[in-house]
Design a protein around this motif. Structure first.
Motif, short mmCIF file in Angstrom:
data_model
loop_
_atom_site.label_atom_id
_atom_site.label_comp_id
_atom_site.label_asym_id
_atom_site.label_seq_id
_atom_site.Cartn_x
_atom_site.Cartn_y
_atom_site.Cartn_z
N ARG A 134 37.03 36.14 -41.24
CA ARG A 134 35.83 35.47 -40.78
C ARG A 134 35.79 34.01 -41.25
N GLU A 135 35.17 33.17 -40.44
CA GLU A 135 34.98 31.78 -40.81
C GLU A 135 33.92 31.69 -41.91
N ALA A 136 34.03 30.65 -42.71
CA ALA A 136 33.10 30.49 -43.82
C ALA A 136 31.66 30.39 -43.32
N LYS A 137 31.44 29.63 -42.26
CA LYS A 137 30.09 29.48 -41.73
C LYS A 137 29.53 30.81 -41.23
N GLU A 138 30.39 31.64 -40.65
CA GLU A 138 29.96 32.95 -40.17
C GLU A 138 29.49 33.82 -41.33
N VAL A 139 30.21 33.79 -42.43
CA VAL A 139 29.84 34.59 -43.60
C VAL A 139 28.52 34.08 -44.19
N ILE A 140 28.40 32.77 -44.31
CA ILE A 140 27.18 32.17 -44.87
C ILE A 140 25.96 32.53 -44.02
N ASP A 141 26.10 32.40 -42.72
CA ASP A 141 24.98 32.72 -41.83
C ASP A 141 24.58 34.19 -41.94
N ALA A 142 25.55 35.09 -42.07
CA ALA A 142 25.26 36.52 -42.19
C ALA A 142 24.51 36.82 -43.49
N LEU A 143 24.90 36.17 -44.57
CA LEU A 143 24.24 36.40 -45.86
C LEU A 143 22.79 35.92 -45.83
N TYR A 144 22.56 34.75 -45.27
CA TYR A 144 21.19 34.24 -45.22
C TYR A 144 20.33 35.05 -44.25
N GLU A 164 32.43 24.14 -47.71
CA GLU A 164 31.96 24.22 -46.33
C GLU A 164 30.77 23.28 -46.10
N ASP A 165 29.83 23.28 -47.03
CA ASP A 165 28.65 22.42 -46.88
C ASP A 165 29.02 20.94 -47.00
N VAL A 166 29.96 20.63 -47.90
CA VAL A 166 30.39 19.24 -48.04
C VAL A 166 31.09 18.77 -46.77
N ASN A 167 31.93 19.65 -46.19
CA ASN A 167 32.60 19.29 -44.93
C ASN A 167 31.59 19.07 -43.81
N ALA A 168 30.63 19.99 -43.72
CA ALA A 168 29.60 19.84 -42.68
C ALA A 168 28.80 18.55 -42.90
N ASN A 169 28.51 18.28 -44.18
CA ASN A 169 27.77 17.07 -44.49
C ASN A 169 28.58 15.82 -44.18
N SER A 170 29.89 15.88 -44.44
CA SER A 170 30.75 14.72 -44.15
C SER A 170 30.87 14.48 -42.65
N GLN A 171 30.88 15.56 -41.87
CA GLN A 171 30.93 15.40 -40.41
C GLN A 171 29.66 14.75 -39.89
#
Length: 658
Positions: A134-144, A164-171
């Motif tokens: 699973r992708e990191a974002k998929e796992v994070i979304d499932a947990l929340y 993952e959050d740093v990458n998303a923030n950098s994008q």
């Protein structure tokens, strides 16, 4: 240059085709950053070697996630109950979420001190997860999503969640940077050239350069592990748009002048690149070499800046192909709506400043110093190594990290680890002592709050492992042994006294037994006489040889013997009773002594675990003669007394039967 001018349409078509092909075929840059953009420490450094050792013993599929519940004030009972229910919900849906284990103080109350903050505003839960494919974002979304009904403020965090959050923030930051850069460049070019067409040229040129260089870098990263980080794209955008715009301004300004002095458009373009083109080339070459040299650094963040060298190389090609295309196609229209003479006039401001610096150099230097020196004193030289600050405080995983850092200390989530590897097993006494010695030295270091190791798994040393504590245990055991030996001595004295007191009774019992034997023999003789008399009477009656008087006399004799027999039997019975009472009392005394000695034996036996523990912890005691003497002495001291007592019991119960 004349060939480029003639084949300008082929050139621009080639640029469009190549750029489109690269964009279509290139790997996704964001995914590459997510998968290969972690800022690892070089392998030759100690922390890098430690990471490699940790990878050898850790399960690659497992990862640790911290779930933190937080309140502005002490959590109330309903809030704690809600937290407990939330954790139970995670436990219930382990399989779907990929959770392997949940560690919480609700299941292990002993962990409350480590998982609940002192002010009771924060509750920490440790989760062991397996992400799988699973992708990191998929796992994070499932947990929340699993805890979306929980009202208590809560966040997840871990190293891969932060990445993952740093990458998303950098994008997101990259998109903002691109927008701000474009707007800023347009504004500057509009001010410089006072034209609505001119600003488009640098943007198109740098745009082609950025798209192509980014695609090329992504191919290099995907196929040959070219260094990349979450800052690579930002480096490309900032530097390419910066120097690209600068070089375009230089070329366009020179072209504007040449249009006024040259008869034909091609000659103006050629002369522009013959003069200003050389400046641009050597300036770009210097920048390219500088960023290429950065690639030889050992830190990955700096290595990732080498992508800029590729971007500068593409930019130089674009400046010598795309910009001439627009010059040849648009000509003077490039500077529309400017009218009149295109040559720029001399700047009065810069003329005044230049003349002042030449005429009064010392004063000019003093003015520069007055402006710069205050800034030098204002700089405190403080360096921050917290890269998380660059992502902002509104990122969930970083918010969780900051809460844990404030309430428990940053080491609770990301502790510093010391890894030791050896060719032989390290579960022996020497290595346990080494681990404790290392722990004692580390805890002395400033800023170190707690140390956990094999000798102190919870942060506090295991007292049973220390020689001083073991010596105390041995001393206590030896003291108990001495007390036991004293009990043996007292017991044996009591036994001797009891045996002495029982001597007359034992003699009386023995004499009584002799009398019983004599009385029994007499009784046996009397019975024989009665039997003989009765036999004689019976015979006389049968053959009629005896008269009535003889029979009567015989019966009187039988009666007399029977009376004697009854008296003897009573006396014998009384003797048996007296003997029985004496033996019963004596047996009771022996049993009392036996009970005391059994207690002494158990006390001595209780020393054995202490001796065994000492021998396991200190094998060298096996060869210590004094220790072996103490160990054997407590056994030898007991054996003779035990055997003597057992022999006495045997003698007592081997008395002849009556």
């Amino acid at each position: 240059m004349r060939g480029i001018i003639k084949g300008r349409w082929l050139v621009i078509i080639a640029w469009v085709a190549i750029t489109a092909g690269l964009l279509f075929a290139a790997p996704n840059m964001a995914e590459l950053v997510r998968n290969k953009g972690q800022l690892d420490v070089p392998a030759e450094y100690s922390s890098g070697m430690a990471n490699e050792l940790m990878k050898e013993i850790q399960d690659k599929d497992e990862s640790q996630v911290a779930l933190v519940f937080h309140g502005d004030k002490k959590l109330s009972s309903p809030e704690l109950k809600e937290i407990e229910v939330a954790i139970q919900k995670l436990e219930k849906n382990k399989a779907e979420l990929g959770i392997k284990e949940v560690m919480t103080h609700f299941k292990e109350p002993s962990l409350k001190g480590q998982l609940v903050s002192e002010n009771e505003t924060t509750v920490l839960t440790s989760i062991t997860m397996v992400k799988g494919d699973r992708e990191a974002k998929e796992v994070i979304d499932a947990l929340y999503k699993e805890l979306e009904q929980v009202d208590v403020e809560h966040y997840y965090t871990s190293s891969w969640m932060i990445d993952e959050d740093v990458n998303a923030n950098s994008q997101e930051g990259l998109k903002k940077t691109e927008g701000i850069t474009v707007v800023f460049i347009l504004a500057v070019l509009l001010i410089v050239f006072r034209s609505v067409v001119t600003p488009i040229i640098p943007l198109v040129t740098v745009g082609f350069t950025y798209l192509c260089s980014q695609s090329i870098v992504s191919f290099l990263v995907d196929k040959w592990d070219f260094p990349i980080s979450s800052y690579t794209q930002i480096f490309l955008v900032g530097i390419l748009f910066g120097i690209g715009t600068d070089y375009c301004i230089l070329l366009l300004s020179r072209f504007k002048e040449e249009l006024s002095s040259r008869e034909s458009l091609p000659e103006a373009i050629v002369e522009t690149y013959r003069t200003a083109g050389k400046t641009v080339f050597f300036s770009g070459l210097t920048v390219m070499i500088g960023f290429a040299a950065i690639g030889f650094s050992t830190f990955k963040l700096y290595q990732s800046a080498a992508a800029v060298a590729i971007g500068v190389l593409i930019l130089m090609i674009a400046l010598y192909t795309i910009v001439p295309f627009f010059m040849a196609v648009l000509g003077k229209k490039l500077f529309w709506p400017a009218k009149g003479k295109l040559a720029h006039s001399e700047s009065k401001l810069w003329g005044i400043l230049g003349n002042f610096s030449l005429n009064r150099p010392l004063l000019a230097l003093m003015i520069v110093a007055i402006v710069c020196v205050p800034f030098l004193f204002m700089y405190d030289g403080k360096i921050s190594y917290n890269s998380l600050e660059e992502a902002g405080d509104d990122v969930p995983s970083i918010m969780a990290f900051n809460i844990i850092s404030d309430e428990f200390g940053p080491g609770q989530l990301m502790p510093t680890q010391i890894v030791i590897k050896n060719d032989e097993r390290m579960d022996s006494e020497d290595y346990v002592a080494l681990a404790e010695k290392i722990s004692q030295e580390i805890v002395k270091v400033d800023e170190v709050e707690i140390v956990r190791s094999m000798t102190r798994p919870t942060g506090e040393p295991i007292k049973d492992l220390f020689v001083s504590n073991q010596a105390e245990t041995l001393e206590k055991g030896i003291g108990e042994g001495n007390e036991g030996i004293k009990q043996i001595s007292d017991g044996l004295k009591t036994a001797g006294s009891e045996l002495s007191d029982s001597g007359p009774r034992l003699k009386q019992a023995t004499d009584g037994i002799g009398g019983l034997i004599s009385g029994t023999n007499e009784l046996k003789s009397g019975v024989g006489q009665v039997e003989k008399a009765l036999t004689s009477i019976e015979a006389g009656i049968r053959d009629g040889s005896s008269g009535t008087g003889d029979i009567k006399n015989g019966l009187n004799e039988v009666k007399l013997n029977l009376d004697k027999l009854a008296t003897g039997s009573g006396q014998l019975l009384e003797g048996y009773k007296q003997s029985a009472n004496g033996l019963s009392e004596l047996t009771g005394r022996y049993k009392e002594i036996q009970t005391n000695l059994t207690g002494v034996s158990q006390s001595l036996a209780g020393l054995n675990p202490s001796f065994e523990q000492m021998e396991a912890t200190h094998p060298e005691l096996q060869a210590d003669q004094s220790y072996q003497t103490i160990k054997k002495g407590h056994r030898v001291a007991w054996s003779p007394w035990q055997q003597a007592f057992q022999s006495s019991i045997g003698i007592l119960f081997q008395c002849p039967a009556v």
